[in-house]
Scaffold this motif. Sequence first.
Motif, PDB file in Angstrom:
ATOM      1  N   THR A  30       0.828  -1.211   0.000  1.00 24.16           N
ATOM      2  CA  THR A  30       0.000   0.000   0.000  1.00 24.16           C
ATOM      3  C   THR A  30       0.861   1.259   0.000  1.00 24.16           C
ATOM      4  O   THR A  30       0.519   2.249  -0.667  1.00 24.16           O
ATOM      5  CB  THR A  30      -0.939   0.007   1.208  1.00 24.16           C
ATOM      6  OG1 THR A  30      -0.172  -0.205   2.405  1.00 24.16           O
ATOM      7  CG2 THR A  30      -1.984  -1.082   1.096  1.00 24.16           C
ATOM      8  N   PHE A  33       2.105   1.677  -3.487  1.00 24.40           N
ATOM      9  CA  PHE A  33       1.012   2.119  -4.367  1.00 24.40           C
ATOM     10  C   PHE A  33       0.828   3.636  -4.262  1.00 24.40           C
ATOM     11  O   PHE A  33       0.673   4.335  -5.263  1.00 24.40           O
ATOM     12  CB  PHE A  33      -0.284   1.401  -3.989  1.00 24.40           C
ATOM     13  CG  PHE A  33      -1.319   1.368  -5.081  1.00 24.40           C
ATOM     14  CD1 PHE A  33      -1.789   2.544  -5.659  1.00 24.40           C
ATOM     15  CD2 PHE A  33      -1.834   0.168  -5.523  1.00 24.40           C
ATOM     16  CE1 PHE A  33      -2.748   2.521  -6.653  1.00 24.40           C
ATOM     17  CE2 PHE A  33      -2.792   0.134  -6.521  1.00 24.40           C
ATOM     18  CZ  PHE A  33      -3.255   1.308  -7.092  1.00 24.40           C
ATOM     19  N   VAL A  48       3.402  -0.294  -9.620  1.00 24.28           N
ATOM     20  CA  VAL A  48       2.039  -0.700  -9.294  1.00 24.28           C
ATOM     21  C   VAL A  48       1.924  -2.224  -9.299  1.00 24.28           C
ATOM     22  O   VAL A  48       1.259  -2.815  -8.428  1.00 24.28           O
ATOM     23  CB  VAL A  48       1.032  -0.071 -10.273  1.00 24.28           C
ATOM     24  CG1 VAL A  48      -0.380  -0.578 -10.006  1.00 24.28           C
ATOM     25  CG2 VAL A  48       1.071   1.441 -10.166  1.00 24.28           C
ATOM     26  N   ALA A  51       3.424  -3.501  -6.149  1.00 29.91           N
ATOM     27  CA  ALA A  51       2.542  -3.182  -5.028  1.00 29.91           C
ATOM     28  C   ALA A  51       1.393  -4.181  -4.935  1.00 29.91           C
ATOM     29  O   ALA A  51       1.090  -4.704  -3.853  1.00 29.91           O
ATOM     30  CB  ALA A  51       2.003  -1.765  -5.171  1.00 29.91           C
ATOM     31  N   GLY A  98      -6.058  -0.553  -9.448  1.00 30.61           N
ATOM     32  CA  GLY A  98      -4.707  -0.725  -9.961  1.00 30.61           C
ATOM     33  C   GLY A  98      -4.684  -1.323 -11.355  1.00 30.61           C
ATOM     34  O   GLY A  98      -3.927  -0.869 -12.229  1.00 30.61           O
ATOM     35  N   ALA A 117      -5.833   2.169  -1.039  1.00 31.41           N
ATOM     36  CA  ALA A 117      -4.682   1.486  -0.433  1.00 31.41           C
ATOM     37  C   ALA A 117      -4.360   2.082   0.936  1.00 31.41           C
ATOM     38  O   ALA A 117      -4.019   1.354   1.880  1.00 31.41           O
ATOM     39  CB  ALA A 117      -3.471   1.589  -1.358  1.00 31.41           C
TER      40      ALA A 117
END
Length: 296
Positions: A30, A33, A48, A51, A98, A117
């Motif tokens: 998180t 992100f 991403v 993440a 995402g 997130a």
Amino acid sequence: MSAGNQSRPRLQTNWDWRAATNFIGGGSGTGLFLFAAVSWVPGRPAPVCVALILIALGLFCVWLEIGRPWRSMNVFRNARTSWMTREALMAPFVFLSGLVALATGSIIAIWLGALLALLFLYCQARILNAAKGIPAWRQKLVVPLIMATGLTEGAGLLVLLTALGGASQTVWLPTALLFLLLLRALLWRAYCHDLSAQGAPKQALAALGKLELPFIKIGHWAPALVLLAALLQPTLAAAPWLAALAGLFAMAGGWLFKYTLIVRASYTQGYALAQVPVRGGVGPSKGLPARPGWNK
């Protein structure tokens, strides 16, 4: 076993390394992100993707810990009272946002995912704080400490990925990591002070005390000095790699802290006696209160 031993705090065994991995992967994922959204560039999917993989790995490990994994859907039934349910409800929307951002390059999707997130990370922190039977978890400063740790790990991981990907290192990211390291260190000191002042199992304090060298000195002060060197000499060829090394240390320190907090320092409350009975006494006991196994 004597009654005195039965009344002492015990190390909980319900949550092991798999639960710790959920907090490790969820926190780092998180945090990454969020910082990936701040530095979002369509066509650079790596941050991403990493993440989402970390968050998924954490959830998978906690799923493995469930005694009957196929009943895991029951976790969605208690949104009104359970922070674990709220964490589980956030997860699908984080992944959806995402994936949409990766597929379309949408700035709206990536920022929506970053907000979700952050809420996911907050839910994780509240899960620990809600476990009132574990003194090391129920401290109010656990919530900001866990959140700061996740953000620090995310910033450190993005610095590392940037160096590995060969992209140019911007000044704001190492600066943000340096600030987060300072914030996390201050929250850690305040948390330890409050835990000791309010009383806690001696073994929990001993487990947390062992983090002074690896978590504080190696996981905070060493990367802070390396980051300062990289920021003061930005034209140095090794500057991106110095920042990457600092990011690695900051991330590893956070992982060690969360593993220790969840697995090694998670001693139960135990039993306390408001007054210790006095042999041969008449009427109410006049003995002093006792909490076996506590520092006070």
